[in-house]
Design an enzyme around this catalytic site. Structure first.
Site, mmCIF file in Angstrom:
data_model
loop_
_atom_site.group_PDB
_atom_site.id
_atom_site.type_symbol
_atom_site.label_atom_id
_atom_site.label_comp_id
_atom_site.label_asym_id
_atom_site.label_seq_id
_atom_site.Cartn_x
_atom_site.Cartn_y
_atom_site.Cartn_z
ATOM 1 N N ASN A 16 38.270 50.073 95.208
ATOM 2 C CA ASN A 16 38.829 50.721 94.018
ATOM 3 C C ASN A 16 39.824 51.770 94.509
ATOM 4 O O ASN A 16 39.430 52.843 94.956
ATOM 5 C CB ASN A 16 37.683 51.366 93.225
ATOM 6 C CG ASN A 16 38.167 51.987 91.928
ATOM 7 O OD1 ASN A 16 39.374 52.046 91.665
ATOM 8 N ND2 ASN A 16 37.241 52.460 91.129
ATOM 9 N N ARG B 191 39.763 46.205 92.520
ATOM 10 C CA ARG B 191 39.726 46.546 91.103
ATOM 11 C C ARG B 191 41.153 46.837 90.632
ATOM 12 O O ARG B 191 41.861 47.629 91.253
ATOM 13 C CB ARG B 191 38.863 47.784 90.890
ATOM 14 C CG ARG B 191 38.835 48.196 89.458
ATOM 15 C CD ARG B 191 38.156 49.522 89.287
ATOM 16 N NE ARG B 191 38.114 49.864 87.877
ATOM 17 C CZ ARG B 191 37.983 51.091 87.421
ATOM 18 N NH1 ARG B 191 37.868 52.094 88.258
ATOM 19 N NH2 ARG B 191 37.955 51.320 86.145
ATOM 20 N N HIS C 191 37.062 49.415 81.525
ATOM 21 C CA HIS C 191 35.644 49.367 81.927
ATOM 22 C C HIS C 191 35.024 47.976 81.702
ATOM 23 O O HIS C 191 33.800 47.852 81.589
ATOM 24 C CB HIS C 191 34.792 50.382 81.145
ATOM 25 C CG HIS C 191 35.116 51.813 81.424
ATOM 26 N ND1 HIS C 191 35.112 52.782 80.442
ATOM 27 C CD2 HIS C 191 35.432 52.451 82.569
ATOM 28 C CE1 HIS C 191 35.419 53.954 80.965
ATOM 29 N NE2 HIS C 191 35.632 53.781 82.264
ATOM 30 N N GLY D 84 30.862 58.089 81.245
ATOM 31 C CA GLY D 84 31.001 58.852 82.490
ATOM 32 C C GLY D 84 32.079 59.881 82.230
ATOM 33 O O GLY D 84 32.260 60.321 81.095
ATOM 34 N N GLY E 181 35.211 59.135 82.419
ATOM 35 C CA GLY E 181 35.895 58.267 81.455
ATOM 36 C C GLY E 181 34.803 57.606 80.642
ATOM 37 O O GLY E 181 33.717 57.384 81.161
ATOM 38 N N ARG F 119 39.636 63.888 78.373
ATOM 39 C CA ARG F 119 40.473 63.171 77.392
ATOM 40 C C ARG F 119 39.948 63.370 75.982
ATOM 41 O O ARG F 119 38.745 63.381 75.760
ATOM 42 C CB ARG F 119 40.480 61.666 77.693
ATOM 43 C CG ARG F 119 41.144 61.299 78.997
ATOM 44 C CD ARG F 119 41.320 59.786 79.095
ATOM 45 N NE ARG F 119 41.613 59.398 80.466
ATOM 46 C CZ ARG F 119 40.886 58.566 81.181
ATOM 47 N NH1 ARG F 119 39.815 57.993 80.659
ATOM 48 N NH2 ARG F 119 41.213 58.281 82.423
ATOM 49 N N ASP G 42 32.575 68.792 83.170
ATOM 50 C CA ASP G 42 31.369 68.159 83.702
ATOM 51 C C ASP G 42 30.215 68.332 82.726
ATOM 52 O O ASP G 42 29.870 69.448 82.348
ATOM 53 C CB ASP G 42 31.025 68.809 85.052
ATOM 54 C CG ASP G 42 29.953 68.026 85.782
ATOM 55 O OD1 ASP G 42 28.874 67.811 85.197
ATOM 56 O OD2 ASP G 42 30.198 67.637 86.933
ATOM 57 N N GLY H 86 27.648 57.743 84.640
ATOM 58 C CA GLY H 86 27.073 59.050 84.990
ATOM 59 C C GLY H 86 26.300 59.740 83.875
ATOM 60 O O GLY H 86 25.145 60.125 84.041
ATOM 61 N N GLY I 295 25.685 58.434 80.640
ATOM 62 C CA GLY I 295 24.813 57.480 79.956
ATOM 63 C C GLY I 295 23.503 57.252 80.698
ATOM 64 O O GLY I 295 22.440 57.147 80.091
ATOM 65 N N GLU J 92 29.741 47.959 89.156
ATOM 66 C CA GLU J 92 31.015 47.249 89.097
ATOM 67 C C GLU J 92 31.315 46.544 90.421
ATOM 68 O O GLU J 92 31.915 45.474 90.445
ATOM 69 C CB GLU J 92 32.142 48.243 88.749
ATOM 70 C CG GLU J 92 32.043 48.704 87.298
ATOM 71 C CD GLU J 92 32.728 50.030 87.024
ATOM 72 O OE1 GLU J 92 32.253 51.057 87.568
ATOM 73 O OE2 GLU J 92 33.711 50.052 86.278
HETATM 74 P P1 ADP Z 1 33.620 58.413 86.460
HETATM 75 O O1 ADP Z 1 33.170 57.225 87.292
HETATM 76 O O2 ADP Z 1 34.212 58.036 85.144
HETATM 77 O O3 ADP Z 1 34.406 59.431 87.210
HETATM 78 P P2 ADP Z 1 30.760 58.991 86.366
HETATM 79 O O4 ADP Z 1 30.254 57.721 85.780
HETATM 80 O O5 ADP Z 1 30.481 59.259 87.797
HETATM 81 O O6 ADP Z 1 32.297 59.207 86.046
HETATM 82 O O7 ADP Z 1 30.134 60.194 85.485
HETATM 83 C C1 ADP Z 1 30.420 61.525 85.748
HETATM 84 C C2 ADP Z 1 29.706 62.360 84.686
HETATM 85 O O8 ADP Z 1 28.295 62.135 84.772
HETATM 86 C C3 ADP Z 1 29.922 63.853 84.860
HETATM 87 O O9 ADP Z 1 30.278 64.455 83.633
HETATM 88 C C4 ADP Z 1 28.544 64.329 85.289
HETATM 89 O O10 ADP Z 1 28.291 65.620 84.847
HETATM 90 C C5 ADP Z 1 27.649 63.339 84.581
HETATM 91 N N1 ADP Z 1 26.274 63.410 85.106
HETATM 92 C C6 ADP Z 1 25.845 63.103 86.336
HETATM 93 N N2 ADP Z 1 24.527 63.422 86.453
HETATM 94 C C7 ADP Z 1 24.153 63.976 85.262
HETATM 95 C C8 ADP Z 1 22.935 64.520 84.725
HETATM 96 N N3 ADP Z 1 21.852 64.579 85.478
HETATM 97 N N4 ADP Z 1 22.929 64.994 83.458
HETATM 98 C C9 ADP Z 1 24.035 64.954 82.696
HETATM 99 N N5 ADP Z 1 25.205 64.447 83.136
HETATM 100 C C10 ADP Z 1 25.268 63.974 84.395
#
Ligand code: ADP
Length: 393
Positions: free
Chosen positions: A7, A88, A177, A205, A207, A236, A278, A326, A328, A380
């Protein structure tokens, strides 16, 4: 057979090395700040994490360093052991309805879509070229984020804008996605041994997008022409009235480019909360009673619940809601805020104890829920590796 799933972003390169067909991950890593003197490369082999701080001037150099490190850490004995590379690619437009074996023409076709994904496709192509240069005998396969959504019908992908915009310039919903939405749907089909399902996948996440999946096909998704449309994300905005842009431009003297930049980089969780992009920071503030953090998560939960409601209607029912990515996978709080909004209308209920689980594949709805709710950690990379493996045979 060993395969690398890649990626490539504008200044980053994430990868996973997988043994196929067993789908065993034998190494993974991420190179960040490519183009800088203070680039960081983190390699994970078995349970060991190795961090390299070095200057990496471009993607070609990053690929060199990655492949050499894989030899040094016994992931591969020689470059020729990597028989396939899966790349990707964010935007496949209406050209790519499936993954594609990369040749010079495919690269030109991907480049022809640069205008539709100016931040992503050029970086993806840089990655493809860098890996092709160093692994010329491996097969290279492009796996598109948009492919899964090519089953969406025109009533769902067309905007009510002048039809010519679509005909002349391809203005329509493409989504993103797709690989993640497809992976999660396929897991549900495997778990339930049933492919005739109505599913909403919530990939939340940094995104974030939702996807309505009927009989294993995407029938609608929340991201649009670009990843800006849909639900709010880390930075966003998701959907807004486009007339706001003209209004704010006048007030603040911004250009359209600056406005869109703000909607992409300074909005969403960050803009609304004023705390952070975050979700962990927002949740801490929410629990401490911070009003804007509470507002942020309530706006998000409402938007997501609204989409799920509309997909329920569009598909004529719903069997499963799945949370991934992340937030979800990890946020019991957001999952519960969303499902509570749906309980009255759709009869979906969480098992609060099960909902405390993080990052594991588990059913979190209660036994009397009318709709099953699952956490399904996305993967993925394995989807990319499977496509490469299919082409290798
Ligand atoms: P991307 O791949 O789109 O960059 P991710 O799928 O890695 O993003 O998700 C990142 C998000 O997941 C961040 O906002 C982070 O705070 C959240 N995240 C990770 N662990 C936790 C948790 N334990 N509780 C709440 N949110 C979390």
């Amino acid at each position: 057979m060993k395969i690398i799933a890649v990626n490539a972003g504008s200044s980053s390169l994430k990868f996973q090395v997988l043994k196929m067909p067993s789908e065993t991950v034998i190494g993974s890593g991420v190179v960040e700040r490519i183009g800088n003197d203070n680039a960081v490369y983190t390699l994970k082999v078995k349970d060991e994490k190795i961090v390299f701080n070095t200057s990496i001037k471009d993607h070609q150099k990053a690929v060199d360093i990655v492949l050499k490190s894989l030899i040094d850490h016994y992931v591969i004995k020689s470059f020729s052991e990597i028989e396939g590379v899966g790349h990707r690619v964010v935007q496949g437009g209406e050209i790519f309805k499936a993954s594609a074996l990369i040749d010079d023409q495919v690269i030109l076709d991907i480049e022809s879509l640069n205008e539709l994904a100016p931040l992503h496709n050029p970086a993806n192509v840089v990655g493809i070229k860098a890996f092709r240069a160093i692994l010329p005998t491996a097969i290279h396969v492009a796996v598109f984020d948009t492919t899964f959504h090519t089953s969406i019908t025109e009533d769902a992908y067309m905007y009510a804008t002048p039809y010519d915009w679509y005909i002349k310039y391809g203005v329509r919903k493409y989504g993103a996605h797709g690989t993640s939405h497809q992976y999660v749907s396929e897991r549900i089909a495997q778990i339930t041994q049933n492919k005739n399902l109505k599913i909403v996948v919530c990939h939340i996440g940094n995104g974030a997008s939702l996807c309505a999946v009927k009989d294993m096909k995407s029938v609608d998704t929340s991201m649009g022409f670009t990843p800006l449309e849909g639900i709010p994300m880390g930075t966003r905005s998701g959907n807004i009235d486009p007339a706001v842009l003209q209004f704010v431009s006048k007030k603040l003297g911004y250009s359209l480019i600056e406005d869109i930049n703000i909607l992409n980089k300074e909005s969403g969780y960050l803009g609304l909360s004023g705390i952070s992009h975050d979700s962990r920071d927002i949740e801490d503030a929410y629990k401490a009673g911070n009003k804007r953090a509470i507002l942020t998560l309530n706006v998000q939960a409402k938007r997501i619940a609204d989409y799920i409601g509309s997909y329920f209607v569009y598909m004529g029912g719903l069997d499963f809601i799945c949370f991934t990515a992340g937030i979800g996978e990890n946020s019991a709080l957001l999952r519960s805020l969303i499902i509570k909004r749906l309980e009255g209308a759709l009869g979906v209920k969480l098992n609060d104890e099960a909902n405390k689980v993080r990052g594991k594949e588990v059913l979190i709805s209660s036994s009397d829920s009318k709709i099953g709710v699952y956490i399904i950690p996305t993967n993925e990379e394995v989807m990319i590796a499977r496509d490469v493996y299919r082409f290798s045979k």
